[in-house]
Design an enzyme around this catalytic site. Structure first.
Site, PDB file in Angstrom:
ATOM      1  N   GLU A 121       0.836  -1.208   0.000  1.00  0.00           N
ATOM      2  CA  GLU A 121       0.000   0.000   0.000  1.00  0.00           C
ATOM      3  C   GLU A 121       0.870   1.258   0.000  1.00  0.00           C
ATOM      4  O   GLU A 121       0.575   2.235  -0.696  1.00  0.00           O
ATOM      5  CB  GLU A 121      -0.920  -0.003   1.229  1.00  0.00           C
ATOM      6  N   GLU A 141      -3.540 -10.198   3.941  1.00  0.00           N
ATOM      7  CA  GLU A 141      -4.608  -9.831   4.880  1.00  0.00           C
ATOM      8  C   GLU A 141      -5.624 -10.953   5.034  1.00  0.00           C
ATOM      9  O   GLU A 141      -6.101 -11.233   6.142  1.00  0.00           O
ATOM     10  CB  GLU A 141      -5.317  -8.544   4.408  1.00  0.00           C
TER      11      GLU A 141
HETATM   12  C1  1HE Z   1       6.689  -8.472  12.225  1.00  0.00           C
HETATM   13  C2  1HE Z   1       6.011  -8.367  10.986  1.00  0.00           C
HETATM   14  C3  1HE Z   1       4.763  -7.682  10.970  1.00  0.00           C
HETATM   15  C4  1HE Z   1       7.836  -9.455  10.678  1.00  0.00           C
HETATM   16  N1  1HE Z   1       4.310  -7.173  12.132  1.00  0.00           N
HETATM   17  N2  1HE Z   1       6.173  -7.949  13.338  1.00  0.00           N
HETATM   18  N3  1HE Z   1       2.149  -8.636   7.056  1.00  0.00           N
HETATM   19  C5  1HE Z   1       2.377  -9.961   6.992  1.00  0.00           C
HETATM   20  O1  1HE Z   1       1.487 -10.788   7.159  1.00  0.00           O
HETATM   21  C6  1HE Z   1       3.808 -10.386   6.755  1.00  0.00           C
HETATM   22  C7  1HE Z   1       4.381 -10.907   8.036  1.00  0.00           C
HETATM   23  N4  1HE Z   1       5.811 -11.142   7.945  1.00  0.00           N
HETATM   24  C8  1HE Z   1       6.337 -12.216   7.306  1.00  0.00           C
HETATM   25  O2  1HE Z   1       5.664 -12.990   6.675  1.00  0.00           O
HETATM   26  C9  1HE Z   1       7.817 -12.408   7.427  1.00  0.00           C
HETATM   27  O3  1HE Z   1       8.277 -11.703   8.578  1.00  0.00           O
HETATM   28  C10 1HE Z   1       8.649 -11.943   6.200  1.00  0.00           C
HETATM   29  C11 1HE Z   1       8.389 -12.913   5.033  1.00  0.00           C
HETATM   30  C12 1HE Z   1       8.319 -10.523   5.797  1.00  0.00           C
HETATM   31  C13 1HE Z   1      10.157 -11.980   6.559  1.00  0.00           C
HETATM   32  O4  1HE Z   1      10.500 -13.272   7.045  1.00  0.00           O
HETATM   33  P1  1HE Z   1      11.835 -13.458   7.891  1.00  0.00           P
HETATM   34  O5  1HE Z   1      12.000 -14.922   8.118  1.00  0.00           O
HETATM   35  O6  1HE Z   1      12.950 -12.723   7.227  1.00  0.00           O
HETATM   36  O7  1HE Z   1      11.594 -12.693   9.281  1.00  0.00           O
HETATM   37  P2  1HE Z   1      10.728 -13.163  10.560  1.00  0.00           P
HETATM   38  O8  1HE Z   1      11.538 -14.083  11.395  1.00  0.00           O
HETATM   39  O9  1HE Z   1       9.394 -13.624  10.165  1.00  0.00           O
HETATM   40  O10 1HE Z   1      10.514 -11.771  11.305  1.00  0.00           O
HETATM   41  C14 1HE Z   1      11.578 -11.106  11.980  1.00  0.00           C
HETATM   42  C15 1HE Z   1      10.960 -10.295  13.084  1.00  0.00           C
HETATM   43  O11 1HE Z   1      10.086  -9.315  12.510  1.00  0.00           O
HETATM   44  C16 1HE Z   1      10.078 -11.128  13.985  1.00  0.00           C
HETATM   45  O12 1HE Z   1      10.124 -10.546  15.260  1.00  0.00           O
HETATM   46  P3  1HE Z   1      11.036 -11.181  16.452  1.00  0.00           P
HETATM   47  O13 1HE Z   1      10.817 -10.257  17.592  1.00  0.00           O
HETATM   48  O14 1HE Z   1      10.525 -12.579  16.629  1.00  0.00           O
HETATM   49  O15 1HE Z   1      12.447 -11.155  15.915  1.00  0.00           O
HETATM   50  C17 1HE Z   1       8.698 -10.931  13.398  1.00  0.00           C
HETATM   51  O16 1HE Z   1       7.678 -11.149  14.356  1.00  0.00           O
HETATM   52  C18 1HE Z   1       8.777  -9.490  13.025  1.00  0.00           C
HETATM   53  N5  1HE Z   1       7.807  -9.154  11.974  1.00  0.00           N
HETATM   54  N6  1HE Z   1       6.743  -8.984  10.041  1.00  0.00           N
HETATM   55  C19 1HE Z   1       5.006  -7.316  13.260  1.00  0.00           C
HETATM   56  N7  1HE Z   1       4.075  -7.498   9.848  1.00  0.00           N
HETATM   57  C20 1HE Z   1      -3.178  -0.818   7.067  1.00  0.00           C
HETATM   58  S1  1HE Z   1      -3.701  -2.400   6.907  1.00  0.00           S
HETATM   59  C21 1HE Z   1      -2.373  -3.313   6.293  1.00  0.00           C
HETATM   60  C22 1HE Z   1      -2.571  -4.760   6.651  1.00  0.00           C
HETATM   61  C23 1HE Z   1      -1.312  -5.538   6.474  1.00  0.00           C
HETATM   62  O17 1HE Z   1      -0.268  -5.032   6.192  1.00  0.00           O
HETATM   63  S2  1HE Z   1      -1.507  -7.217   6.715  1.00  0.00           S
HETATM   64  C24 1HE Z   1       0.030  -7.886   6.274  1.00  0.00           C
HETATM   65  C25 1HE Z   1       0.914  -8.053   7.454  1.00  0.00           C
END
Ligand code: 1HE
Length: 272
Positions: A121, A141
């Site tokens: 977005e 989402e």
């Molecule tokens: C996060 C987020 C997040 C990572 N919010 N903390 N977005 C998603 O559904 C995508 C969610 N993220 C992922 O699928 C993956 O993190 C990635 C593919 C982007 C990257 O994977 P990777 O293996 O490199 O990293 P990771 O181990 O998953 O994440 C590293 C850290 O970032 C980890 O935190 P930690 O404290 O355990 O180290 C994750 O929890 C954190 N992290 N993504 C919070 N999104 C206005 S409306 C919009 C609606 C949306 O955007 S919905 C889509 C949300």
């Protein structure tokens, strides 16, 4: 509130980093440990940055630190808001991204790794998108049990059509960088590490346009595209007359006629 010096960039949270480079400003998402997930402070910082750009900034480049452009909404912040607070939260994103799309200067963004959910977005609110080969696009989402809230319902159908947005949201399908370019999500695909250079090159070129032309492209063109054709033609004529009447435009036209300006030649294709 103290007045900002006209050349200084707005104060930002530590998860955003800004710098000047001549007529350009560079804004980086600087939260790689959370994959540049966008929390409230970042979204408000983005709004402050684009609303408070110094007058001498003529174009902006937006990029992300780390392996991913942005993992979208910080899901950790999405707990237990009531309906009114959720609407206000989404509207905060709308304000911030409107400050990009309908701000003062064009914005070129560099996409790499995950460009998902709110990250997509954010990218869609910019004017030119340069993707590195690692970029991939998704709207997860659906699988998270939520709905887009940062403007995707409005901006993405304009880029790739309602049907593709439906498909991405319903099935969680990801598109790679090449697919994304073919669909209209990015304008360029470049090799890994080449995105920032390409974006700076494009932004430098944009910054050299007349401000009136950039204004017309950012503010008039998208409105005309949504108007009834008769009003659109009229608006176009008015804008054309305003732009051509500008003394700087007159000078550029004379420069071409007197062979002092470059020709419009077809450049050999290096990027795609
Ligand atoms: C996060 C987020 C997040 C990572 N919010 N903390 N977005 C998603 O559904 C995508 C969610 N993220 C992922 O699928 C993956 O993190 C990635 C593919 C982007 C990257 O994977 P990777 O293996 O490199 O990293 P990771 O181990 O998953 O994440 C590293 C850290 O970032 C980890 O935190 P930690 O404290 O355990 O180290 C994750 O929890 C954190 N992290 N993504 C919070 N999104 C206005 S409306 C919009 C609606 C949306 O955007 S919905 C889509 C949300």
């Amino acid at each position: 509130m103290p007045e900002r010096a006209s050349h200084s960039l707005p104060e930002l949270p530590s998860s955003l980093r800004a710098e000047r480079q001549g007529a350009l400003a560079l804004l980086r998402l600087a939260r790689p440990e959370k994959r540049n997930a966008l929390d409230d402070a970042m979204v408000l910082g983005i709004e402050a940055f684009f609303s408070g750009l110094p007058d001498d900034v003529k174009a902006v480049v937006l990029a992300g630190d780390g392996e991913h452009f942005s993992a979208g909404l910080d899901l950790g912040e999405l707990t237990r808001r009531d309906i009114a607070a959720s609407i206000a939260h989404s509207q905060m994103w709308h304000r911030a991204f409107d400050a990009i799309e309908f701000g003062r200067v064009p914005v070129v963004c560099v996409l790499h790794g995950a460009v998902v959910g709110g990250g997509l977005e954010l990218a869609a609110a910019t004017h030119i998108r340069v993707a590195e080969r690692s970029a991939y696009y998704a709207l997860p989402e659906g699988s998270r049990g939520i709905y887009v809230g940062g403007g995707a319902s409005v901006r993405l159908p304009r880029l790739i059509g309602t049907s593709r947005v439906m498909e991405m949201m319903l099935t969680g399908r990801t598109y790679d960088a090449e697919d994304g370019r073919a669909l209209g999500l990015s304008h360029y695909v470049v090799e890994a590490g080449a995105g920032l250079g390409k974006a700076i090159e494009l932004a430098t070129r944009i910054a050299d346009n007349e401000a009136m032309t950039n204004f017309a492209v950012m503010h008039v063109l998208p409105r005309v595209a949504e108007q009834d054709p008769a009003s659109g033609y009229l608006m176009e004529s008015l804008m054309a007359a305003i732009a051509a009447g500008d003394p700087q435009a007159q000078k550029r036209l004379r420069d071409f006629l007197q062979k002092r300006a470059p020709k419009t030649l077809h450049a050999r294709r290096r990027d795609s």
